[in-house]
Design a protein around this motif. Sequence first.
Motif, short mmCIF file in Angstrom:
data_model
loop_
_atom_site.label_atom_id
_atom_site.label_comp_id
_atom_site.label_asym_id
_atom_site.label_seq_id
_atom_site.Cartn_x
_atom_site.Cartn_y
_atom_site.Cartn_z
N GLY A 170 -11.84 10.16 7.78
CA GLY A 170 -11.23 11.42 8.20
C GLY A 170 -11.48 12.52 7.18
O GLY A 170 -11.88 12.27 6.04
N GLU A 171 -11.22 13.72 7.63
CA GLU A 171 -11.39 14.90 6.79
C GLU A 171 -10.10 15.14 6.01
O GLU A 171 -9.02 15.17 6.58
N VAL A 172 -10.24 15.29 4.67
CA VAL A 172 -9.08 15.44 3.80
C VAL A 172 -9.29 16.63 2.87
O VAL A 172 -10.37 16.83 2.33
N PRO A 190 -15.09 14.39 3.94
CA PRO A 190 -14.80 13.08 4.51
C PRO A 190 -14.30 12.08 3.47
O PRO A 190 -14.74 12.10 2.33
N GLU A 191 -13.36 11.26 3.90
CA GLU A 191 -12.88 10.16 3.07
C GLU A 191 -12.72 8.92 3.93
O GLU A 191 -12.44 9.01 5.11
N GLY A 192 -12.90 7.80 3.27
CA GLY A 192 -12.61 6.50 3.86
C GLY A 192 -11.81 5.73 2.84
O GLY A 192 -11.49 6.26 1.76
N CYS A 193 -11.48 4.49 3.15
CA CYS A 193 -10.68 3.68 2.24
C CYS A 193 -10.97 2.22 2.52
O CYS A 193 -11.02 1.82 3.68
N LEU A 194 -11.14 1.45 1.45
CA LEU A 194 -11.43 0.02 1.63
C LEU A 194 -10.28 -0.71 2.32
O LEU A 194 -10.49 -1.76 2.90
N VAL A 205 0.78 6.73 -1.57
CA VAL A 205 0.32 7.77 -0.64
C VAL A 205 -1.06 7.37 -0.11
O VAL A 205 -2.00 7.19 -0.89
N LEU A 206 -1.17 7.23 1.19
CA LEU A 206 -2.43 6.83 1.81
C LEU A 206 -3.20 8.04 2.31
O LEU A 206 -2.60 9.04 2.71
N PHE A 207 -4.52 7.94 2.30
CA PHE A 207 -5.33 9.08 2.73
C PHE A 207 -5.04 9.49 4.16
O PHE A 207 -5.18 10.64 4.54
N THR A 208 -4.58 8.53 4.97
CA THR A 208 -4.27 8.83 6.37
C THR A 208 -3.14 9.86 6.50
O THR A 208 -3.05 10.56 7.50
N ALA A 209 -2.30 9.97 5.47
CA ALA A 209 -1.21 10.95 5.49
C ALA A 209 -1.75 12.36 5.27
O ALA A 209 -1.04 13.34 5.52
N LEU A 234 0.81 -1.22 0.00
CA LEU A 234 0.00 0.00 0.00
C LEU A 234 0.84 1.27 0.00
O LEU A 234 0.33 2.34 -0.32
N GLU A 235 2.11 1.14 0.36
CA GLU A 235 2.97 2.32 0.43
C GLU A 235 4.10 2.29 -0.60
O GLU A 235 5.10 2.98 -0.45
#
Length: 157
Positions: free
Chosen positions: A98-100, A87-91, A140-144, A14-15
Amino acid sequence: MSALEIVVYPNDILEKECSKVTVFNLRLSKLLTQMYETMVEADGVGLAAPQIGICEQIAIVDIGDDHGRIDLINPSILEMQGEQIGPEGCLSFPGLFGEVKRADYIKVRAQNKRGKIYTLEAEGFLARAIQHEIDHLHGVLFTAKVTRYYENDEIEG
């Protein structure tokens, strides 16, 4: 065809930076169909190849609008304008939201399943979904990019 298994964080793939696709054949076409079925079954709006364990620049997006399924192979963002926060999520991060901050408008160049180059303009939620999937192809993950995580009751209501 059956749904594929979705890779969840913290899997290393994923990274990673994904390789460009150079072969456009029946295997690729079948993979895109399987990815789409997997995404729909998981109730997602996008899916990138690393999320199913394949380190190649392949992603699909379908937000349920007039565009339908968008195949993004070797995509690159040519232009970005404006700003949206949402808001975003990810499978690959079940139950995490989280807010992005993202661009509100993008122009993208990509290839379709036959290798034909095309450009696409998108705004709003479609632009957000495409940016999220293109990020996956570069590790790049949305959590970043999250500025604030949501509690479960904030997203369900």
